[in-house]
Write a protein that holds these residues in place. Structure first.
Motif, PDB file in Angstrom:
ATOM      1  N   ARG A  39      25.731  63.766  60.952  1.00  0.00           N
ATOM      2  CA  ARG A  39      24.710  63.082  60.129  1.00  0.00           C
ATOM      3  C   ARG A  39      25.302  62.612  58.802  1.00  0.00           C
ATOM      4  O   ARG A  39      24.993  61.528  58.314  1.00  0.00           O
ATOM      5  CB  ARG A  39      23.537  64.024  59.892  1.00  0.00           C
ATOM      6  N   LEU A  40      26.171  63.452  58.201  1.00  0.00           N
ATOM      7  CA  LEU A  40      26.798  63.070  56.938  1.00  0.00           C
ATOM      8  C   LEU A  40      27.659  61.818  57.116  1.00  0.00           C
ATOM      9  O   LEU A  40      27.659  60.922  56.268  1.00  0.00           O
ATOM     10  CB  LEU A  40      27.652  64.225  56.418  1.00  0.00           C
ATOM     11  N   LEU A  41      28.396  61.750  58.217  1.00  0.00           N
ATOM     12  CA  LEU A  41      29.313  60.628  58.447  1.00  0.00           C
ATOM     13  C   LEU A  41      28.591  59.358  58.866  1.00  0.00           C
ATOM     14  O   LEU A  41      29.202  58.276  58.841  1.00  0.00           O
ATOM     15  CB  LEU A  41      30.332  61.009  59.516  1.00  0.00           C
ATOM     16  N   THR A  42      27.345  59.444  59.253  1.00  0.00           N
ATOM     17  CA  THR A  42      26.643  58.254  59.727  1.00  0.00           C
ATOM     18  C   THR A  42      25.431  57.932  58.859  1.00  0.00           C
ATOM     19  O   THR A  42      25.498  57.112  57.949  1.00  0.00           O
ATOM     20  CB  THR A  42      26.233  58.438  61.201  1.00  0.00           C
ATOM     21  N   ARG A  43      24.319  58.580  59.127  1.00  0.00           N
ATOM     22  CA  ARG A  43      23.064  58.216  58.470  1.00  0.00           C
ATOM     23  C   ARG A  43      23.108  58.414  56.951  1.00  0.00           C
ATOM     24  O   ARG A  43      22.698  57.531  56.185  1.00  0.00           O
ATOM     25  CB  ARG A  43      21.925  59.038  59.059  1.00  0.00           C
ATOM     26  N   VAL A  44      23.584  59.583  56.520  1.00  0.00           N
ATOM     27  CA  VAL A  44      23.614  59.853  55.083  1.00  0.00           C
ATOM     28  C   VAL A  44      24.562  58.874  54.378  1.00  0.00           C
ATOM     29  O   VAL A  44      24.231  58.308  53.329  1.00  0.00           O
ATOM     30  CB  VAL A  44      24.039  61.311  54.816  1.00  0.00           C
ATOM     31  N   PHE A  45      25.735  58.666  54.956  1.00  0.00           N
ATOM     32  CA  PHE A  45      26.720  57.776  54.337  1.00  0.00           C
ATOM     33  C   PHE A  45      26.199  56.338  54.256  1.00  0.00           C
ATOM     34  O   PHE A  45      26.338  55.661  53.232  1.00  0.00           O
ATOM     35  CB  PHE A  45      28.037  57.826  55.116  1.00  0.00           C
ATOM     36  N   GLU A  46      25.599  55.849  55.322  1.00  0.00           N
ATOM     37  CA  GLU A  46      25.057  54.492  55.317  1.00  0.00           C
ATOM     38  C   GLU A  46      23.943  54.342  54.278  1.00  0.00           C
ATOM     39  O   GLU A  46      23.893  53.357  53.533  1.00  0.00           O
ATOM     40  CB  GLU A  46      24.526  54.132  56.707  1.00  0.00           C
ATOM     41  N   GLY A  47      23.043  55.310  54.239  1.00  0.00           N
ATOM     42  CA  GLY A  47      21.931  55.227  53.297  1.00  0.00           C
ATOM     43  C   GLY A  47      22.387  55.277  51.853  1.00  0.00           C
ATOM     44  O   GLY A  47      21.831  54.597  50.988  1.00  0.00           O
ATOM     45  N   ALA A  48      23.427  56.069  51.576  1.00  0.00           N
ATOM     46  CA  ALA A  48      23.882  56.240  50.197  1.00  0.00           C
ATOM     47  C   ALA A  48      24.725  55.066  49.715  1.00  0.00           C
ATOM     48  O   ALA A  48      24.653  54.676  48.547  1.00  0.00           O
ATOM     49  CB  ALA A  48      24.681  57.528  50.071  1.00  0.00           C
ATOM     50  N   THR A  49      25.528  54.477  50.593  1.00  0.00           N
ATOM     51  CA  THR A  49      26.453  53.422  50.163  1.00  0.00           C
ATOM     52  C   THR A  49      25.940  52.016  50.430  1.00  0.00           C
ATOM     53  O   THR A  49      26.471  51.055  49.888  1.00  0.00           O
ATOM     54  CB  THR A  49      27.810  53.582  50.872  1.00  0.00           C
ATOM     55  N   GLY A  50      24.907  51.898  51.280  1.00  0.00           N
ATOM     56  CA  GLY A  50      24.440  50.567  51.656  1.00  0.00           C
ATOM     57  C   GLY A  50      25.346  49.878  52.650  1.00  0.00           C
ATOM     58  O   GLY A  50      25.242  48.672  52.874  1.00  0.00           O
ATOM     59  N   GLY A  51      26.266  50.637  53.255  1.00  0.00           N
ATOM     60  CA  GLY A  51      27.200  50.044  54.206  1.00  0.00           C
ATOM     61  C   GLY A  51      26.825  50.333  55.651  1.00  0.00           C
ATOM     62  O   GLY A  51      25.696  50.739  55.957  1.00  0.00           O
ATOM     63  N   GLU A  52      27.803  50.126  56.529  1.00  0.00           N
ATOM     64  CA  GLU A  52      27.602  50.364  57.963  1.00  0.00           C
ATOM     65  C   GLU A  52      28.730  51.256  58.467  1.00  0.00           C
ATOM     66  O   GLU A  52      29.872  51.149  58.015  1.00  0.00           O
ATOM     67  CB  GLU A  52      27.589  49.048  58.740  1.00  0.00           C
ATOM     68  N   VAL A  53      28.400  52.124  59.416  1.00  0.00           N
ATOM     69  CA  VAL A  53      29.370  53.092  59.935  1.00  0.00           C
ATOM     70  C   VAL A  53      29.399  53.022  61.454  1.00  0.00           C
ATOM     71  O   VAL A  53      28.361  52.862  62.105  1.00  0.00           O
ATOM     72  CB  VAL A  53      29.016  54.526  59.473  1.00  0.00           C
ATOM     73  N   ASP A  54      30.602  53.166  62.009  1.00  0.00           N
ATOM     74  CA  ASP A  54      30.769  53.279  63.459  1.00  0.00           C
ATOM     75  C   ASP A  54      31.599  54.541  63.720  1.00  0.00           C
ATOM     76  O   ASP A  54      32.763  54.620  63.324  1.00  0.00           O
ATOM     77  CB  ASP A  54      31.486  52.047  64.014  1.00  0.00           C
ATOM     78  N   LEU A  55      30.982  55.552  64.362  1.00  0.00           N
ATOM     79  CA  LEU A  55      31.664  56.814  64.679  1.00  0.00           C
ATOM     80  C   LEU A  55      31.793  56.928  66.187  1.00  0.00           C
ATOM     81  O   LEU A  55      30.787  56.954  66.899  1.00  0.00           O
ATOM     82  CB  LEU A  55      30.875  58.002  64.107  1.00  0.00           C
ATOM     83  N   ARG A  56      33.043  57.005  66.666  1.00  0.00           N
ATOM     84  CA  ARG A  56      33.275  57.054  68.114  1.00  0.00           C
ATOM     85  C   ARG A  56      34.187  58.235  68.457  1.00  0.00           C
ATOM     86  O   ARG A  56      35.217  58.449  67.820  1.00  0.00           O
ATOM     87  CB  ARG A  56      33.922  55.761  68.608  1.00  0.00           C
ATOM     88  N   PHE A  57      33.778  58.961  69.498  1.00  0.00           N
ATOM     89  CA  PHE A  57      34.591  60.059  70.018  1.00  0.00           C
ATOM     90  C   PHE A  57      35.304  59.561  71.272  1.00  0.00           C
ATOM     91  O   PHE A  57      34.951  59.878  72.393  1.00  0.00           O
ATOM     92  CB  PHE A  57      33.712  61.278  70.343  1.00  0.00           C
ATOM     93  N   ASP A  58      36.342  58.726  71.074  1.00  0.00           N
ATOM     94  CA  ASP A  58      37.107  58.184  72.197  1.00  0.00           C
ATOM     95  C   ASP A  58      38.032  59.256  72.754  1.00  0.00           C
ATOM     96  O   ASP A  58      38.430  60.188  72.031  1.00  0.00           O
ATOM     97  CB  ASP A  58      37.937  56.987  71.738  1.00  0.00           C
ATOM     98  N   PRO A  59      38.417  59.163  74.039  1.00  0.00           N
ATOM     99  CA  PRO A  59      39.320  60.178  74.634  1.00  0.00           C
ATOM    100  C   PRO A  59      40.617  60.332  73.868  1.00  0.00           C
ATOM    101  O   PRO A  59      41.173  61.427  73.773  1.00  0.00           O
ATOM    102  CB  PRO A  59      39.556  59.631  76.047  1.00  0.00           C
ATOM    103  N   GLY A  60      41.132  59.243  73.291  1.00  0.00           N
ATOM    104  CA  GLY A  60      42.401  59.313  72.560  1.00  0.00           C
ATOM    105  C   GLY A  60      42.281  59.939  71.195  1.00  0.00           C
ATOM    106  O   GLY A  60      43.294  60.261  70.563  1.00  0.00           O
ATOM    107  N   GLY A  61      41.066  60.102  70.684  1.00  0.00           N
ATOM    108  CA  GLY A  61      40.882  60.685  69.364  1.00  0.00           C
ATOM    109  C   GLY A  61      39.680  60.091  68.656  1.00  0.00           C
ATOM    110  O   GLY A  61      39.197  59.003  68.991  1.00  0.00           O
ATOM    111  N   LEU A  62      39.206  60.776  67.650  1.00  0.00           N
ATOM    112  CA  LEU A  62      38.035  60.316  66.893  1.00  0.00           C
ATOM    113  C   LEU A  62      38.387  59.055  66.109  1.00  0.00           C
ATOM    114  O   LEU A  62      39.481  58.936  65.532  1.00  0.00           O
ATOM    115  CB  LEU A  62      37.579  61.421  65.947  1.00  0.00           C
TER     116      LEU A  62
END
Length: 456
Positions: free
Chosen positions: A419-442
Motif C-alpha cells: 500500500r505504501l509503494l502504490t496508493r499512499v505514494f500516488e496520493g502523496a506525490t500526485g504521480g503514478e506507480v507501477d509495481l510488478r512482481f515479475d519472475p525475474g525480480g520485482l
C-alpha cells in the motif's frame, strides 16, 4: 566718358541677366519690372509684367505674413523683409524670402520698392528637420534626466555605490561615493584592508574581460561588514579600457542567513530528538505488551528512513531536495545497488514518502529479493520524462524466482509495504506507480511531478 543714360542701361541689363530673382514695383505696389529669373519662376513673358498680380500665386494662409510687412514698408517708405509660400509655374510650392527697400526718382520723391526674392525652400526644410531633431534631443535629455533622477533615488535608498576605474584602477567616476576618490585607487582612498580585495576583483575583470561577482567582508570598528561586489569591463570616453563596479551592503542579509543556519541546525537537532523519543516509546511499548521483535525492527527502520529524509531536506535552502542525494543516503548501507540519473530537484514534501518507499524496497530486496543472494543486483535509474516529470525505476535481477501476485501482475492491495509503494505514494506525490512482481525480480516504476504539491 560714359553718360548717365548709359549707366542706367547697363544696370538694367545686369538686373535682367542676374541669377537672383529681382523686381521693382511702383507706388501702388504694381510690378513694373521682373528680371528673367523672376519671370521664369512665374512663367511670364516680358510684356506680362505690368498685368501680373504676384499675390495670386501666394498661398492664402501666408497672405498676412507677406502683406503685413509689405503694407507697412510702403506706408512708411522703409525697407522690409518677409517670406511666404508661392506656387511656381510648374505647380510646385516654394518658399520665397523677400528683401525690399524704397527707391526714389531724380527729384527725390518716393517711386516704389525694389527687391530681391530668394528661394529658401530647402533652407526652411532643413530648419524644420533641425527643429524636429532638436525637439527629439530635448525629449531624450528630459527622459535621461528623469531616468538619472530615479536611478539616483533608487541607489540612494538601496545604498548601492557605483564607480568606474581606468586601467590603473583609479576612480574616474563615482556615484554614492565621495568625490575625493577621483584620481585615486581604492587602496589609496579607503585603505588597503578594504581596497586591496576590491582592486583584486577589478584587476581580474580587466585581465579576463569578463564580469566578476564576489562578496567581500571587512571590519568597521567592532562590526563585520559584508559587500556584494559586481564588476564588468567598460570603455572610457577616451577609448581606453576600464571597469565599472558596484558595491551593495549585504550585511543584514548575511546576518539573517547566519541566524537561519543556526535555527536550521537547532531544528535538525530537535527533529532527531523527536525521532529518538518515538523510537524509545515504540521499543518500551512493544516490550511491555509482548509485540514481536520483527515488528519493532520494522517500525524502527522506517523511523530511521524518515530521519534520513529530514536530513536531506535540511541540506537544501529552498525546500527542494536532490533526488540523487536522497537515494544515496537511503541506500548507502546496501551493496550491489547501481544508481544512475541526472541532477533532479523535487519538492521537499515528497521526501518523506520517497524515503519510506525506497526503504521499503531495499528492505524487501534484502529479505525476499535480489539482495538476499550474492549474485543479485538492483538497478535504480531516473530521467526526466517530460517538462515537469521525472521517471524513477527500481529493477531487481539475479535473485530468487518471484511468484505471481495473487491479485495479478500489478499489486494494489496486500500489506503495508504494498500500500505504501502504490496508493499512499500516488496520493502523496500526485504521480503514478507501477509495481510488478515479475519472475525475474520485482520492478517498481514511479512517475513523479517535479512541481507537485502535497495532497492526501
Amino acid at each position: 566718358m560714359t553718360g548717365a543714360g548709359s549707366d542706367s542701361a547697363s544696370l538694367a541689363l545686369l538686373a535682367e541677366e542676374s541669377p537672383a530673382m529681382l523686381w521693382r514695383g511702383d507706388t501702388t505696389g504694381r510690378c513694373v519690372f521682373l528680371n528673367r529669373a523672376m519671370r521664369e519662376f512665374w512663367g511670364l513673358e516680358p510684356e506680362d509684367c505690368g498685368r501680373f498680380d504676384w499675390s495670386s500665386s501666394l498661398l492664402e494662409e501666408d497672405q498676412a505674413a507677406v502683406f503685413g510687412p509689405f503694407s507697412t514698408g510702403m506706408a512708411e517708405q522703409r525697407a522690409f523683409i518677409c517670406e511666404g509660400r508661392y506656387r511656381r509655374a510648374d505647380g510646385e510650392v516654394r518658399v520665397l524670402q523677400t528683401r525690399a527697400r524704397p527707391y526714389h526718382d531724380a527729384e527725390g520723391r518716393f517711386a516704389g520698392m525694389v527687391g530681391v526674392n530668394e528661394d529658401i525652400t530647402e533652407l526652411r526644410a532643413a530648419d524644420q528637420e533641425l527643429s524636429a531633431r532638436n525637439q527629439e534631443l530635448r525629449d531624450s535629455l528630459a527622459r535621461l534626466r528623469s531616468t538619472a533622477d530615479r536611478f539616483a533615488l533608487a541607489t540612494s535608498i538601496s545604498g548601492l555605490a557605483m564607480s568606474e576605474h581606468d586601467e590603473t584602477l583609479k576612480y574616474v567616476w563615482a556615484h554614492n561615493v565621495p568625490d575625493a576618490c577621483l584620481g585615486k585607487t581604492p587602496a589609496e582612498f579607503i585603505g588597503a584592508d578594504v581596497g586591496a580585495p576590491l582592486e583584486a576583483i577589478l584587476r581580474r575583470t580587466l585581465e579576463s574581460g569578463e564580469t566578476q561577482s564576489e562578496e567581500i567582508s571587512f571590519m568597521m570598528g567592532d562590526q563585520r561588514i559584508w559587500c556584494d561586489i559586481q564588476a564588468s569591463p567598460s570603455t572610457l570616453p577616451d577609448g581606453r579600457r576600464g571597469v565599472v563596479a558596484s558595491a551593495l551592503d549585504v550585511t543584514t542579509r548575511k546576518l539573517n542567513e547566519t541566524k537561519l543556519e543556526v535555527l536550521a541546525r537547532e531544528l535538525a537537532h530537535r527533529v532527531k530528538n523527536v525521532f529518538a523519543v518515538v523510537q524509545a516509546i515504540v521499543r518500551q511499548s512493544a516490550g511491555a505488551t509482548g509485540v514481536p521483535e520483527g515488528f519493532v525492527e520494522a517500525v524502527d527502520a522506517r523511523l530511521v528512513a524518515l530521519s534520513a529524509a529530514q536530513d536531506a531536506l535540511l541540506t537544501m535552502s529552498d525546500d527542494r531536495f536532490s533526488l540523487g542525494d536522497l537515494l544515496t543516503r537511503q541506500l548507502s548501507h546496501l551493496e550491489r545497488v547501481e544508481l544512475e540519473g541526472p541532477e533532479v530537484l523535487l519538492p521537499g514534501k515528497v521526501a518523506p514518502y520517497l524515503s519510506l518507499a525506497v526503504h521499503e524496497l531495499g528492505t524487501n530486496a534484502l529479505k525476499y529479493g535480489s539482495l538476499g543472494v550474492p549474485e543479485g543486483r538492483v538497478s535504480v535509474r531516473w530521467a526526466l520524462s517530460g517538462p515537469d516529470q521525472v521517471r524513477l525505476s527500481w529493477t531487481e535481477s539475479g535473485g530468487p524466482v518471484v511468484t505471481a501476485c495473487p491479485s495479478g501482475a500489478r499489486a494494489r492491495g496486500g500489506g503495508f509495504g504494498s500500500r505504501l509503494l502504490t496508493r499512499v505514494f500516488e496520493g502523496a506525490t500526485g504521480g503514478e506507480v507501477d509495481l510488478r512482481f515479475d519472475p525475474g525480480g520485482l520492478h517498481w516504476t514511479a512517475t513523479i511531478p517535479t512541481g507537485v504539491e502535497l495532497r492526501l
